[in-house]
Design an enzyme around this catalytic site. Structure first.
Site, PDB file in Angstrom:
ATOM      1  N   GLU A 178      28.498  32.639  40.001  1.00 36.92           N
ATOM      2  CA  GLU A 178      29.473  33.652  40.419  1.00 36.92           C
ATOM      3  C   GLU A 178      28.874  35.056  40.414  1.00 36.92           C
ATOM      4  O   GLU A 178      28.843  35.721  39.375  1.00 36.92           O
ATOM      5  CB  GLU A 178      30.707  33.616  39.490  1.00 36.92           C
ATOM      6  CG  GLU A 178      31.754  34.656  39.901  1.00 36.92           C
ATOM      7  CD  GLU A 178      33.022  34.648  39.045  1.00 36.92           C
ATOM      8  OE1 GLU A 178      33.086  33.855  38.086  1.00 36.92           O
ATOM      9  OE2 GLU A 178      33.916  35.440  39.336  1.00 36.92           O
ATOM     10  N   LYS A 220      30.587  30.861  43.734  1.00 29.23           N
ATOM     11  CA  LYS A 220      31.896  31.522  43.617  1.00 29.23           C
ATOM     12  C   LYS A 220      31.722  32.994  43.986  1.00 29.23           C
ATOM     13  O   LYS A 220      31.423  33.834  43.135  1.00 29.23           O
ATOM     14  CB  LYS A 220      32.417  31.363  42.181  1.00 29.23           C
ATOM     15  CG  LYS A 220      33.727  32.079  41.915  1.00 29.23           C
ATOM     16  CD  LYS A 220      34.397  31.561  40.649  1.00 29.23           C
ATOM     17  CE  LYS A 220      35.591  32.410  40.286  1.00 29.23           C
ATOM     18  NZ  LYS A 220      36.447  31.801  39.278  1.00 29.23           N
TER      19      LYS A 220
HETATM   20  P1  13P Z   1      40.129  36.195  39.713  1.00 29.63           P
HETATM   21  O1  13P Z   1      40.509  35.165  40.759  1.00 29.63           O
HETATM   22  O2  13P Z   1      41.315  36.757  38.988  1.00 29.63           O
HETATM   23  O3  13P Z   1      39.176  37.210  40.244  1.00 29.63           O
HETATM   24  O4  13P Z   1      39.363  35.402  38.575  1.00 29.63           O
HETATM   25  C1  13P Z   1      38.406  34.494  38.936  1.00 29.63           C
HETATM   26  C2  13P Z   1      37.371  34.450  37.896  1.00 29.63           C
HETATM   27  O5  13P Z   1      37.114  33.420  37.314  1.00 29.63           O
HETATM   28  C3  13P Z   1      36.612  35.673  37.601  1.00 29.63           C
HETATM   29  O6  13P Z   1      35.479  35.350  36.857  1.00 29.63           O
END
Ligand code: 13P
Length: 341
Positions: A178, A220
């Site tokens: 991510e 992500k």
């Molecule tokens: P949000 O969808 O609220 O951005 O959170 C996703 C997430 O796991 C952030 O690390």
């Protein structure tokens, strides 16, 4: 590393019509969410709230392929003594775990941060696997400002993501990679596109150097949107089109799936954007969601800490999960939101 097994899990996490519930808020973050609804953030309240989500049978069995947990939650039992992990598994969903330790300021780079948590990670992954985790999450944070991000900031974060991903695969755990470019700044949508492309290309270069098998990861990313402080709005089509352009230019087709974060978008925007991208297909990877706020804002508000609101909160969660499940097939319609209201 059994790549076939990793690939199977990564594909299941982003299977068509399903996505991921990010329920891995740190104690600090869930505290802020609970403050907003006037609920004290105690271990029992956090457990009750998350139990409510994991017992939402329709959402969990039909639309939620995996749940990201926080260290406290993966060890907690439901009120009747059943481990929360077992509730998730029973619903046919996969448990996962956030393994990064949050961000710290990056030395000599004002305004930039580095995600920590590599020390001891191998041992923690072994423990989490024993507790049932099939996948993990590590979030790198890139902010956009007048002079940031720097190459040093992007490279350092991409390197840490790649080290984490390699350790996960070595321990038979699928890494969610991510790299989040924040939507908080005053920048326009095109600057978000330029920075997101730079970040993604750097991340995939580092994944390559660490010998991470792309067939066994889930990416992500953020969507490409204007910064919140810019005061500008982009149309659903513009967000979908610019996000897809950046992803197609940066993300190899070997990846089984991409699951977006919601990042502070409204619930309906996050759904509409995902849906619009599917209508612009065909796409080389499965496109799905891994939402925290955009799945939980509605049920949290309805619940507000009151046991008598649990059923209504579960209905609100089922609804958002279904809307995003439909969006991940390109079958969502704005009318479906009105009908439910
Ligand atoms: P949000 O969808 O609220 O951005 O959170 C996703 C997430 O796991 C952030 O690390």
């Amino acid at each position: 590393m059994n790549l076939e097994q990793l690939h199977k899990v990564a594909a299941a996490m982003t299977a068509p019509g399903r996505g991921i519930l990010a329920a891995d808020e740190s104690t600090g973050t869930i505290g802020k969410r609970f403050d907003a609804i006037g609920v004290p953030s105690t271990p029992d309240n956090r457990r009750d709230y998350r139990e409510l989500l994991f017992r939402s049978t329709e959402a969990m069995s039909k639309y939620i392929a995996g749940v990201i947990l926080y260290d406290e939650t993966i060890r907690q039992n439901a009120k009747d003594g059943t481990p929360l992990v077992k509730l998730i598994e029973k619903a046919g969903s996969l448990p996962g775990i956030k393994v990064d330790k949050g961000t710290k300021p990056l030395p000599f780079r004002p305004g930039e941060v580095i995600t920590e948590g590599l020390d001891g990670l191998r041992e923690r992954l072994v423990e989490y696997r024993g507790l049932g985790a099939k996948f993990a999450k590590w979030r790198a944070v890139i902010d956009i400002g007048a002079d940031i991000p720097s190459y040093a900031g992007i490279l350092t974060n991409a390197h840490a993501l790649a080290r984490y991903a390699a350790l996960c695969q070595d321990q038979a755990i699928v890494p969610i990679v991510e790299p989040e470019v924040l939507m908080d700044g005053g920048h326009d949508i095109d600057r978000c596109a330029v920075i997101t492309e730079w970040v993604l290309k750097t991340v995939f270069e580092q994944l390559y150097y660490q010998s991470v098998a792309l067939e066994g990861i889930v990416l992500k990313p953020n969507m490409v949107v204007p910064g919140k402080k810019s005061g500008k709005r982009a149309s659903v089509e513009e967000v979908a089109e610019k996000t897809l352009r950046v992803l197609k230019a940066s993300v190899p087709a070997a990846l089984p799936g991409i699951a977006f974060l919601s990042g502070g978008q409204s619930d309906e925007d996050a759904t509409a954007h995902l849906d619009a991208m599917h209508r612009m297909g065909p796409l080389p990877w499965q496109l799905s969601f891994s939402y925290g706020r955009a799945l939980q804002h509605a049920p949290q508000t309805v619940w507000s800490g009151k046991p008598e609101n649990v059923a209504a909160a579960q209905r609100a969660f089922n609804h958002r999960a279904m809307m995003n499940g439909l969006a991940s097939l390109g079958q969502w319609k704005a009318d479906l939101e009105r009908k439910a209201a």
